[in-house]
Design an enzyme around this catalytic site. Sequence first.
Site, PDB file in Angstrom:
ATOM      1  N   GLY A 127     -12.148  28.873  -7.772  1.00  0.00           N
ATOM      2  CA  GLY A 127     -10.733  28.505  -7.745  1.00  0.00           C
ATOM      3  C   GLY A 127     -10.557  27.103  -8.299  1.00  0.00           C
TER       4      GLY A 127
ATOM      5  N   GLN B 104      -7.453  -3.735   1.295  1.00  0.00           N
ATOM      6  CA  GLN B 104      -6.128  -3.989   0.715  1.00  0.00           C
ATOM      7  C   GLN B 104      -5.569  -5.322   1.187  1.00  0.00           C
ATOM      8  OE1 GLN B 104      -4.597  -0.272   2.125  1.00  0.00           O
ATOM      9  NE2 GLN B 104      -4.641   0.677   0.100  1.00  0.00           N
TER      10      GLN B 104
ATOM     11  N   GLN C 288      -9.632   1.705   4.399  1.00  0.00           N
ATOM     12  CA  GLN C 288      -9.158   1.066   3.168  1.00  0.00           C
ATOM     13  C   GLN C 288      -8.340  -0.195   3.410  1.00  0.00           C
ATOM     14  OE1 GLN C 288      -7.036   4.239   1.189  1.00  0.00           O
ATOM     15  NE2 GLN C 288      -8.613   4.317  -0.392  1.00  0.00           N
TER      16      GLN C 288
ATOM     17  N   MET D  11      -6.856  20.734  -3.705  1.00  0.00           N
ATOM     18  CA  MET D  11      -7.815  20.369  -2.660  1.00  0.00           C
ATOM     19  C   MET D  11      -9.249  20.483  -3.181  1.00  0.00           C
ATOM     20  SD  MET D  11      -7.251  19.356   0.341  1.00  0.00           S
ATOM     21  CE  MET D  11      -8.061  19.074   1.888  1.00  0.00           C
TER      22      MET D  11
ATOM     23  N   GLU E 259      -8.694   3.949   9.660  1.00  0.00           N
ATOM     24  CA  GLU E 259      -9.036   4.202   8.244  1.00  0.00           C
ATOM     25  C   GLU E 259      -9.589   2.929   7.603  1.00  0.00           C
ATOM     26  OE1 GLU E 259      -7.246   3.158   5.418  1.00  0.00           O
ATOM     27  OE2 GLU E 259      -5.329   2.441   6.183  1.00  0.00           O
TER      28      GLU E 259
ATOM     29  N   THR F 124       0.866  -1.181   0.000  1.00  0.00           N
ATOM     30  CA  THR F 124       0.000   0.000   0.000  1.00  0.00           C
ATOM     31  C   THR F 124       0.902   1.230   0.000  1.00  0.00           C
ATOM     32  OG1 THR F 124      -0.078   0.365   2.389  1.00  0.00           O
ATOM     33  CG2 THR F 124      -1.570  -1.297   1.508  1.00  0.00           C
ATOM     34  N   CYS F 125       0.287   2.405   0.023  1.00  0.00           N
ATOM     35  CA  CYS F 125       1.139   3.601   0.013  1.00  0.00           C
ATOM     36  C   CYS F 125       1.891   3.761   1.329  1.00  0.00           C
ATOM     37  CB  CYS F 125       0.312   4.840  -0.301  1.00  0.00           C
ATOM     38  SG  CYS F 125      -1.074   5.048   0.803  1.00  0.00           S
ATOM     39  N   ASN F 126       1.450   3.053   2.360  1.00  0.00           N
ATOM     40  CA  ASN F 126       2.104   3.211   3.662  1.00  0.00           C
ATOM     41  C   ASN F 126       2.940   2.018   4.093  1.00  0.00           C
ATOM     42  OD1 ASN F 126       1.388   5.812   4.399  1.00  0.00           O
ATOM     43  ND2 ASN F 126      -0.652   5.153   5.004  1.00  0.00           N
ATOM     44  N   ARG F 127       2.888   0.924   3.359  1.00  0.00           N
ATOM     45  CA  ARG F 127       3.662  -0.257   3.766  1.00  0.00           C
ATOM     46  C   ARG F 127       3.865  -1.224   2.608  1.00  0.00           C
ATOM     47  NH1 ARG F 127       2.046  -2.016   8.461  1.00  0.00           N
ATOM     48  NH2 ARG F 127       0.731  -0.206   8.834  1.00  0.00           N
TER      49      ARG F 127
END
Lengths: 423, 279
Positions: A190, A121, A117, A194, A115, A48-51
Amino acid sequence: MNLRVIGCNFRTAAVDLRERLAFDDAKRQAALTELSARYGAECAILSTCNRVELYVGRQPHEQPFDLELAAEFLGEVHRLPAAAVRPLLYEHINDHAVRHLTRVAASLDSLIVGEGQIAGQVKQTFDAAKTAGTTGPLLNALFPHVLRAAKRVRTETGIARGHVSVSSVAVDYVRQVFDHFGDKTVLVIGAGKMARLTLKHLAALKPKRILVTNRSPAKAAEVAGQCGGAAVPWEQLDDALARADIALSTTGAAEPIMPRERFARHVAPKRAGGTLVVLDIAVPRDFDPAIHDGDAVCVFNIDDLTRVREHTLAGRRKHVAPAEAIVDAEVRRFVADWQRRKSGPVIHQLRTEVDRVRADVVAPLLGKLNGKLTAADRAYIEGAFRLFQNRLLHGPIAALQEADPDGDSKRLLDAVRKLFGLT
Amino acid sequence: MSDTLSRVSTTCFGLSYLLAFLVELARARWPRPPLRTVGLILGGAGLFAHTVFLVVRQPTPAAAYGGTLALAWVLAVFYLYGAVHHRRQAWAVFVLPLVLVLVGLAVFAVSTDVSLAFDPTRVWGAVHGVLVLLAAVGVSVGCIASVMYLIQARRLRLKRNPLGGLTMLSLERLEAMNRRAVNVAFPLLTAGLLLGAVLLRQYHAAADNWFSLKVLGTVGLWAVFAVLLYLRYAAHVPGRRLAWLTIAAFGLTLATLVAAHPFANEPRPPGSGATEASP
């Protein structure tokens, strides 16, 4: 059990290194096949993006998959020196590995606790390993158990309660004001990054129309094109705001673009009733907070949204201890189940064998006493032999079930097989 | 069986509603599914007892006692419907207090010694009563929506966590509920008021009757409704002010509901052979 989890996460590796160690689907399938073939192991890869983590299970008597092998393998797959990868890696062994995966799936080891997700995953990780044919008895038992445990944590505690992304909190506020969106107009002011993320959430509500305005007409047209909206000239901001139900503002203006006086003079008189929700996620703020009255106009700026996010996270932290208790219980249950599964065939064999011996003894005895016994006597004799058998086997079976899987389990199984003549 | 049913009293359903309300309050604090079930059972039991009471005792809805109990019954049905269909919303917490207030008014503030009998021969009087009662239901629903609206608007004004505290309907939904209730109640009230004026003129035209609290209150209520509609549709006044006005209208409704009926102290018209229906 011979299970290792080796990997890196947001605590041990910077994002650029995690990106270099990450696996896409194709790379993961190839790596799974290679890992399984090279080490004769059942394996799964969580990326994942974190591990990035390798889950490797081998037979109890085989050499464990260790940190050096993992560093070498990851370096080879990602074309990095093993020495550069090795310091980033951590390792968890056997029941600690089970505990780690359960905490990961339950989102207790996540950057944002609770979280939603990560459980999906973990499931994808298991599905990918099954597709690659690299799962075996251990991972096939472990992953479903862990996913059930993660579900328990989510449903039995408040760990996943509320939203923690600014965009989601913004939409939560919008839902407190509006019930349906098919007749609503969203105005985007704008075109910051974000804004696009929050707009994606708002667009999912299927509003009637989306208007986009920007000092740069080209940027307004670009964002409008991406979200199926219509560009509005910057000069018509007041009119567009008078027509809007929801305004999402993220300009880079140094001064508020909508002071209270301007709103009161040019926007409020043109509005035909109904609440206007302003999501002002610009820094510095675009809308004067004094416009907010919680009735005709609701202005929520980035501080408001962040405060709710922090409040939600603080609420989740209160549920960490009960969640950890569930994880502990589920880990204990898995380890015990795994041990039973391992000793189960031997126990079954033992019972079958002793059943056979009992039948060999009881049948001739009852044959010899045939005609002298009532049905009740026969049942009593059979029951007595069964009771004798159960009491005799109770000790060995309990010892097998309670044996330490990493200690005397194998020795005990061998002893029972030898003592009772089991094959 | 009929003896048992005749023993059902206002205390039975009043207590059931009160317990249901307390359970719902507890559920708002600790949202557990069993509490919802318990609340529904208690509320359902209260409604059953309430229905039995109205059927067996038959208090006339034209009098204050019967009128408040009939209105409470309609709102209790409204509560139970909402509690079943809006399971996530803190519905009962807002509707049940109103039911309890009405039952309390009937028990403690209104004389049960009703001197106004229901006379089936006076059909127009009954129609007048039904119209005014239905209008009162509309005002009550509008009042509930308004209270919820004000609380929700306050939460938004203070920028409270949108997913924290009581789960409530959106401002838009509450505003629509209030609008529909008032839109339905106004023509009913107008028709009821006109019919009442005709009946008053025809049978009870004494000057005191025209200036009784009930008549003046109903006329005042009609005027508040007219202002409410003007502010909503012509002046586009924000929802909060409309909500306060609706609550004021409900206060006026309660006052007129418990006020003595102008017909009550007069001799019955010739031919009125109705029997007393006091509980």
